[in-house]
Design an enzyme around this catalytic site. Structure first.
Site, PDB file in Angstrom:
ATOM      1  N   LYS A 116       0.829  -1.215   0.000  1.00 14.37           N
ATOM      2  CA  LYS A 116       0.000   0.000   0.000  1.00 14.37           C
ATOM      3  C   LYS A 116       0.860   1.260   0.000  1.00 14.37           C
ATOM      4  O   LYS A 116       0.504   2.258  -0.606  1.00 14.37           O
ATOM      5  CB  LYS A 116      -0.954   0.013   1.201  1.00 14.37           C
ATOM      6  CG  LYS A 116      -2.101  -0.961   1.034  1.00 14.37           C
ATOM      7  CD  LYS A 116      -3.334  -0.567   1.837  1.00 14.37           C
ATOM      8  CE  LYS A 116      -4.518  -1.438   1.454  1.00 14.37           C
ATOM      9  NZ  LYS A 116      -5.698  -1.204   2.232  1.00 14.37           N
ATOM     10  N   LYS A 203      -6.741  -7.855  -7.264  1.00 13.76           N
ATOM     11  CA  LYS A 203      -8.031  -8.168  -6.652  1.00 13.76           C
ATOM     12  C   LYS A 203      -9.068  -7.065  -6.935  1.00 13.76           C
ATOM     13  O   LYS A 203      -8.700  -5.899  -7.124  1.00 13.76           O
ATOM     14  CB  LYS A 203      -7.887  -8.443  -5.152  1.00 13.76           C
ATOM     15  CG  LYS A 203      -7.712  -7.246  -4.281  1.00 13.76           C
ATOM     16  CD  LYS A 203      -7.918  -7.632  -2.819  1.00 13.76           C
ATOM     17  CE  LYS A 203      -7.921  -6.370  -1.987  1.00 13.76           C
ATOM     18  NZ  LYS A 203      -8.459  -6.509  -0.678  1.00 13.76           N
ATOM     19  N   LYS A 206     -12.518  -1.674  -3.859  1.00 12.08           N
ATOM     20  CA  LYS A 206     -13.392  -0.489  -3.811  1.00 12.08           C
ATOM     21  C   LYS A 206     -12.664   0.750  -4.286  1.00 12.08           C
ATOM     22  O   LYS A 206     -13.248   1.655  -4.849  1.00 12.08           O
ATOM     23  CB  LYS A 206     -13.798  -0.167  -2.361  1.00 12.08           C
ATOM     24  CG  LYS A 206     -14.565  -1.209  -1.645  1.00 12.08           C
ATOM     25  CD  LYS A 206     -14.932  -0.640  -0.261  1.00 12.08           C
ATOM     26  CE  LYS A 206     -14.843  -1.684   0.803  1.00 12.08           C
ATOM     27  NZ  LYS A 206     -13.589  -1.690   1.529  1.00 12.08           N
TER      28      LYS A 206
END
Ligand code: AQP
Length: 339
Positions: A116, A203, A206
């Site tokens: 991240k 993946k 959102k």
């Protein structure tokens, strides 16, 4: 373990955007199945969400949206505790205590932080770095026994177990011996990991900018058909065997989605479609998605029209969650010498 001798389950979803098929198949569908056998706490983890920038108005709306999705997918507030993390201040309090138990070396090994933060390591929030300590606090505050986790969260649960063990050892002479249970993962099959419709190696997420990469729970039928018809495949026909899917991530993903929704093994699906063009398969996949998701969408619309009911569920949930955790935080503080 809860007072009625049922094992306790804790899990959460971040209010970071519109919930999608991955959140449903990988998490919420399983949450629904667990609620008859376990004492389940399902949290809307807003404190985790703010580890990356969230527009306050969007965050407020997204918190309610996750609560609506829990209810619309079948989580029953009379069986499970549905609540917002920041409504129970003990999560943040225990996470500070765990900041002092957890080791920097442990956090440095967390691959999700590395992914991240990427090249921006110096500029991301320190909350993103200590995120796993907050996750440990969420779970251990309720002395939870079981945690449903996807592949991506396995390492964080390992860290939770390390924190529980270190606390129990460090404070063993002060009443901490065996205080925390060592929580076990509840792992669901690999096929529940849903990948992006545009890149089968990433993946479904959102926060991905393009909504064409995901099927959202609120998508209208026409939009579902459009997204599936535009989903990436490849020029080859549908194969006969599972082994032939190895280098075809997008095709494998669509078959996995079909299999999860129909609860049929992939091999049966291959038997029905092998050698055929993708258009037939995609038409049937769209029908299946519409069949499964439109009742959820109808429920979401109903709940949207009754915000006071939603707020009542969350208020009740926060009261229940506080009740389940108050004694524990008091005891933890006492063991440490904070009270
Ligand atoms: N693509 C997925 N396939 C299967 N399971 C998934 N989950 C998320 N994406 C998939 C599972 O949903 C639960 C809640 O996830 P989360 O919202 O807490 O965070 P996340 O895993 O980071 O989900 P997103 O959608 O990718 O959100 P952003 O974009 O905000 O990071 C978890 O149990 C997760 O495994």
């Amino acid at each position: 373990m809860s007072s009625n001798n049922k094992k306790r389950v804790f899990s959460g979803v971040q209010p970071t955007g519109s919930l999608h098929l991955g959140n449903y198949l990988g998490a919420i569908k399983n949450f629904v199945n667990l609620q008859n056998d376990f004492d389940c706490l399902y949290c809307i983890v807003d404190l985790h969400a703010i580890t990356v920038w969230q527009n306050p108005e969007d965050l407020r709306a997204n918190i309610l949206d996750v609560a609506s999705a829990y209810l619309a997918c079948g989580i029953d507030p009379t069986k499970s505790t549905i609540f917002v993390q920041s409504a129970v201040p003990y999560h943040a309090e225990l996470s500070w205590i765990f900041n002092c138990i957890s080791r920097v070396g442990w956090l440095n090994r967390m691959t999700q932080f590395k992914e991240k933060a990427g090249k921006n390591k110096e500029k991301v929030s320190s909350g993103l770095y200590t995120y796993p300590n907050l996750m440990a606090a969420d779970i251990l505050l309720y002395l939870a026994d079981l945690v449903p986790v996807g592949d991506d969260q396995k390492q964080h649960l390992e860290l939770t177990r390390d924190i529980a063990q270190k606390f129990n050892n460090d404070y063993s002479k002060f009443g901490g011996k065996d205080f925390f249970p060592i929580p076990e993962p509840l792992i669901f099959e690999e096929s529940s990991r849903v990948m992006s419709l545009r890149d089968g190696t990433k993946k479904m997420s959102k926060s991905e900018t393009s909504s064409m990469t995901r099927i959202e729970l609120r998508d209208e039928n026409d939009l579902i058909i459009k997204k599936i018809s535009k989903a990436k495949t490849d020029p080859f026909p549908i194969p006969e065997s599972i082994g032939e899917l190895d280098n075809r991530p997008e095709v494998k993903n669509l078959l996995n989605i079909f299999s999860s929704l129909s609860e049929e093994p992939i091999l049966n699906i291959l038997n029905n479609y092998s050698g055929k063009q993708f258009s037939d398969f995609k038409n049937d996949l769209s029908d299946l998605l519409i069949n499964r998701l439109s009742p959820i969408r109808q429920e979401l619309i109903k709940i949207d029209n009754d915000e006071s009911f939603l707020r009542e569920v969350l208020n009740d949930g926060a009261i229940k969650a506080k009740k389940k955790s108050e004694k524990n935080i008091k005891e933890i503080k006492k063991i440490i010498g904070l009270g």
